[in-house]
Design a protein around this motif. Structure first.
Motif, PDB file in Angstrom:
ATOM      1  N   HIS A   1      -1.342  -4.983  -0.622  1.00  0.00           N
ATOM      2  CA  HIS A   1      -2.010  -4.423   0.550  1.00  0.00           C
ATOM      3  C   HIS A   1      -1.959  -2.906   0.476  1.00  0.00           C
ATOM      4  O   HIS A   1      -2.944  -2.249   0.211  1.00  0.00           O
ATOM      5  CB  HIS A   1      -1.362  -4.941   1.834  1.00  0.00           C
ATOM      6  CG  HIS A   1      -2.024  -4.444   3.070  1.00  0.00           C
ATOM      7  ND1 HIS A   1      -3.392  -4.444   3.240  1.00  0.00           N
ATOM      8  CD2 HIS A   1      -1.512  -3.929   4.222  1.00  0.00           C
ATOM      9  CE1 HIS A   1      -3.693  -3.946   4.424  1.00  0.00           C
ATOM     10  NE2 HIS A   1      -2.576  -3.619   5.042  1.00  0.00           N
ATOM     11  N   ARG A   2      -0.810  -2.332   0.689  1.00  0.00           N
ATOM     12  CA  ARG A   2      -0.610  -0.902   0.510  1.00  0.00           C
ATOM     13  C   ARG A   2       0.883  -0.642   0.436  1.00  0.00           C
ATOM     14  O   ARG A   2       1.692  -1.489   0.792  1.00  0.00           O
ATOM     15  CB  ARG A   2      -1.259  -0.092   1.634  1.00  0.00           C
ATOM     16  CG  ARG A   2      -0.607  -0.268   3.009  1.00  0.00           C
ATOM     17  CD  ARG A   2      -1.199   0.721   3.991  1.00  0.00           C
ATOM     18  NE  ARG A   2      -0.605   0.623   5.294  1.00  0.00           N
ATOM     19  CZ  ARG A   2      -0.280   1.667   6.056  1.00  0.00           C
ATOM     20  NH1 ARG A   2      -0.470   2.884   5.605  1.00  0.00           N
ATOM     21  NH2 ARG A   2       0.226   1.500   7.257  1.00  0.00           N
ATOM     22  N   TRP A   3       1.252   0.563  -0.029  1.00  0.00           N
ATOM     23  CA  TRP A   3       2.660   0.913  -0.138  1.00  0.00           C
ATOM     24  C   TRP A   3       3.193   1.194   1.260  1.00  0.00           C
ATOM     25  O   TRP A   3       2.502   1.801   2.076  1.00  0.00           O
ATOM     26  CB  TRP A   3       2.806   2.157  -1.015  1.00  0.00           C
ATOM     27  CG  TRP A   3       4.208   2.405  -1.464  1.00  0.00           C
ATOM     28  CD1 TRP A   3       4.796   1.952  -2.607  1.00  0.00           C
ATOM     29  CD2 TRP A   3       5.208   3.150  -0.766  1.00  0.00           C
ATOM     30  NE1 TRP A   3       6.094   2.367  -2.676  1.00  0.00           N
ATOM     31  CE2 TRP A   3       6.387   3.109  -1.551  1.00  0.00           C
ATOM     32  CE3 TRP A   3       5.251   3.837   0.443  1.00  0.00           C
ATOM     33  CZ2 TRP A   3       7.568   3.716  -1.177  1.00  0.00           C
ATOM     34  CZ3 TRP A   3       6.423   4.446   0.840  1.00  0.00           C
ATOM     35  CH2 TRP A   3       7.561   4.390   0.038  1.00  0.00           C
ATOM     36  N   PRO A   4       4.441   0.746   1.633  1.00  0.00           N
ATOM     37  CA  PRO A   4       5.431   0.099   0.760  1.00  0.00           C
ATOM     38  C   PRO A   4       5.381  -1.419   0.792  1.00  0.00           C
ATOM     39  O   PRO A   4       6.284  -2.071   0.286  1.00  0.00           O
ATOM     40  CB  PRO A   4       6.746   0.609   1.355  1.00  0.00           C
ATOM     41  CG  PRO A   4       6.468   0.681   2.821  1.00  0.00           C
ATOM     42  CD  PRO A   4       5.030   1.127   2.947  1.00  0.00           C
ATOM     43  N   ASP A   5       4.326  -1.985   1.410  1.00  0.00           N
ATOM     44  CA  ASP A   5       4.218  -3.442   1.458  1.00  0.00           C
ATOM     45  C   ASP A   5       4.295  -4.059   0.066  1.00  0.00           C
ATOM     46  O   ASP A   5       4.966  -5.079  -0.145  1.00  0.00           O
ATOM     47  CB  ASP A   5       2.903  -3.855   2.127  1.00  0.00           C
ATOM     48  CG  ASP A   5       2.748  -3.321   3.528  1.00  0.00           C
ATOM     49  OD1 ASP A   5       2.898  -2.098   3.711  1.00  0.00           O
ATOM     50  OD2 ASP A   5       2.479  -4.118   4.443  1.00  0.00           O
ATOM     51  N   ASP A   6       3.579  -3.432  -0.887  1.00  0.00           N
ATOM     52  CA  ASP A   6       3.542  -3.982  -2.234  1.00  0.00           C
ATOM     53  C   ASP A   6       4.930  -4.040  -2.863  1.00  0.00           C
ATOM     54  O   ASP A   6       5.321  -5.050  -3.459  1.00  0.00           O
ATOM     55  CB  ASP A   6       2.613  -3.136  -3.120  1.00  0.00           C
ATOM     56  CG  ASP A   6       1.176  -3.174  -2.636  1.00  0.00           C
ATOM     57  OD1 ASP A   6       0.889  -3.959  -1.711  1.00  0.00           O
ATOM     58  OD2 ASP A   6       0.353  -2.427  -3.180  1.00  0.00           O
ATOM     59  N   LEU A   7       5.669  -2.946  -2.737  1.00  0.00           N
ATOM     60  CA  LEU A   7       7.002  -2.878  -3.348  1.00  0.00           C
ATOM     61  C   LEU A   7       7.943  -3.890  -2.705  1.00  0.00           C
ATOM     62  O   LEU A   7       8.626  -4.660  -3.410  1.00  0.00           O
ATOM     63  CB  LEU A   7       7.565  -1.465  -3.209  1.00  0.00           C
ATOM     64  CG  LEU A   7       9.019  -1.277  -3.676  1.00  0.00           C
ATOM     65  CD1 LEU A   7       9.136  -1.578  -5.162  1.00  0.00           C
ATOM     66  CD2 LEU A   7       9.502   0.131  -3.364  1.00  0.00           C
ATOM     67  N   LEU A   8       7.986  -3.908  -1.376  1.00  0.00           N
ATOM     68  CA  LEU A   8       8.920  -4.799  -0.686  1.00  0.00           C
ATOM     69  C   LEU A   8       8.537  -6.264  -0.873  1.00  0.00           C
ATOM     70  O   LEU A   8       9.413  -7.129  -0.982  1.00  0.00           O
ATOM     71  CB  LEU A   8       8.976  -4.452   0.798  1.00  0.00           C
ATOM     72  CG  LEU A   8       9.555  -3.069   1.127  1.00  0.00           C
ATOM     73  CD1 LEU A   8       9.607  -2.850   2.640  1.00  0.00           C
ATOM     74  CD2 LEU A   8      10.945  -2.910   0.524  1.00  0.00           C
ATOM     75  N   SER A   9       7.249  -6.562  -0.906  1.00  0.00           N
ATOM     76  CA  SER A   9       6.841  -7.956  -1.117  1.00  0.00           C
ATOM     77  C   SER A   9       7.190  -8.411  -2.531  1.00  0.00           C
ATOM     78  O   SER A   9       7.569  -9.570  -2.740  1.00  0.00           O
ATOM     79  CB  SER A   9       5.340  -8.117  -0.863  1.00  0.00           C
ATOM     80  OG  SER A   9       4.581  -7.388  -1.811  1.00  0.00           O
ATOM     81  N   THR A  10       7.093  -7.506  -3.507  1.00  0.00           N
ATOM     82  CA  THR A  10       7.486  -7.865  -4.879  1.00  0.00           C
ATOM     83  C   THR A  10       8.978  -8.137  -4.958  1.00  0.00           C
ATOM     84  O   THR A  10       9.408  -9.120  -5.586  1.00  0.00           O
ATOM     85  CB  THR A  10       7.099  -6.738  -5.848  1.00  0.00           C
ATOM     86  OG1 THR A  10       5.679  -6.554  -5.831  1.00  0.00           O
ATOM     87  CG2 THR A  10       7.539  -7.071  -7.265  1.00  0.00           C
TER      88      THR A  10
END
Length: 227
Positions: free
Chosen positions: A78-87
């Motif tokens: 989606h966008r940072w930091p969603d991408d990092l935390l979801s990974t």
């Protein structure tokens, strides 16, 4: 001109489907594990925790569901930091599935694996709460903001997850016979997973609606008046 509303961007559809997948599996997991185990053993019975179903005939369901959630979370963009935390959350979910909780009288290796499981599970639940309390409620310039009741729902789900974690940890002070009877860890984990799934389903609907821009009304053409 066509009166059909414009289709949402493909990225929005993909994000919505991933969120629907995450939420659906999360909501179904505790129900399927409990009902499936009762059907297999032929009587109503609950285990001590969701992770305990790894050591039951429902192992494949537990491992498959956690790995599915993990893959969905890793694929989520989606966008940072969603991408990092979801990974990170996705990796933790897969680790919870592959490193089972310890049971009985574990050996040194089994005890170590059990510790890894507990650490990953605790970190996963905390990240799920962060999604509900922080990421889903913050301003997002890429979509129209959720209404206030929507943000309240996300916060409620987040607080439920946090409360469930605290109660699960606090239940360790209860006598063994009380814990065996009440199964507090199982109930706390089930409530947390259900809250997590509900938040992701709600968020999937919010982002999908926001991807449909309001259709502009075209002024009606007025026929010229003939003199």
């Amino acid at each position: 001109m066509s009166s059909e509303p414009p289709k949402p961007p493909q990225d929005a559809v993909t994000v919505r489907r991933l969120r629907v997948g995450i939420g659906s599996v999360g909501i179904a997991l505790p129900i399927v594990l409990a009902v499936g185990y009762a059907l297999v053993v032929g009587r109503p019975a609950l285990l001590g925790s969701l992770s305990g179903y790894y050591h039951s005939p429902m192992r494949d369901v537990f491992v498959g569901a956690m790995c599915a959630i993990g893959v969905f979370l890793i694929s989520y963009r989606h966008r940072w930091p969603d991408d990092l935390l979801s990974t990170i959350a996705g990796v933790l979910a897969i680790a919870v599935a592959l490193f089972p909780t310890a049971t009985g009288d574990p050996t040194g290796t089994e005890r170590l694996v059990g510790v890894v499981h507990q650490v990953c599970a605790a970190a996963l639940f905390l990240l799920l709460a962060v999604f509900c309390l922080v990421l889903f409620t913050r301003a997002d310039p890429t979509v129209r903001p959720d209404p206030v009741p929507g943000n309240r729902f996300y916060r409620t789900c987040g607080y439920v997850i946090v409360a469930a974690i605290v109660l699960a940890v606090a239940s360790n002070v209860l006598p063994d016979d009380v814990r065996d009877t009440l199964r507090p860890v199982l109930w706390c984990e089930a409530v947390a997973v259900l809250a997590f799934g509900a938040a992701w389903l709600a968020r999937s609907d919010a982002i999908f609606r926001s991807s449909h821009p309001p259709r502009e009304e075209t002024p009606q053409q007025v026929a010229p008046v003939r003199s």
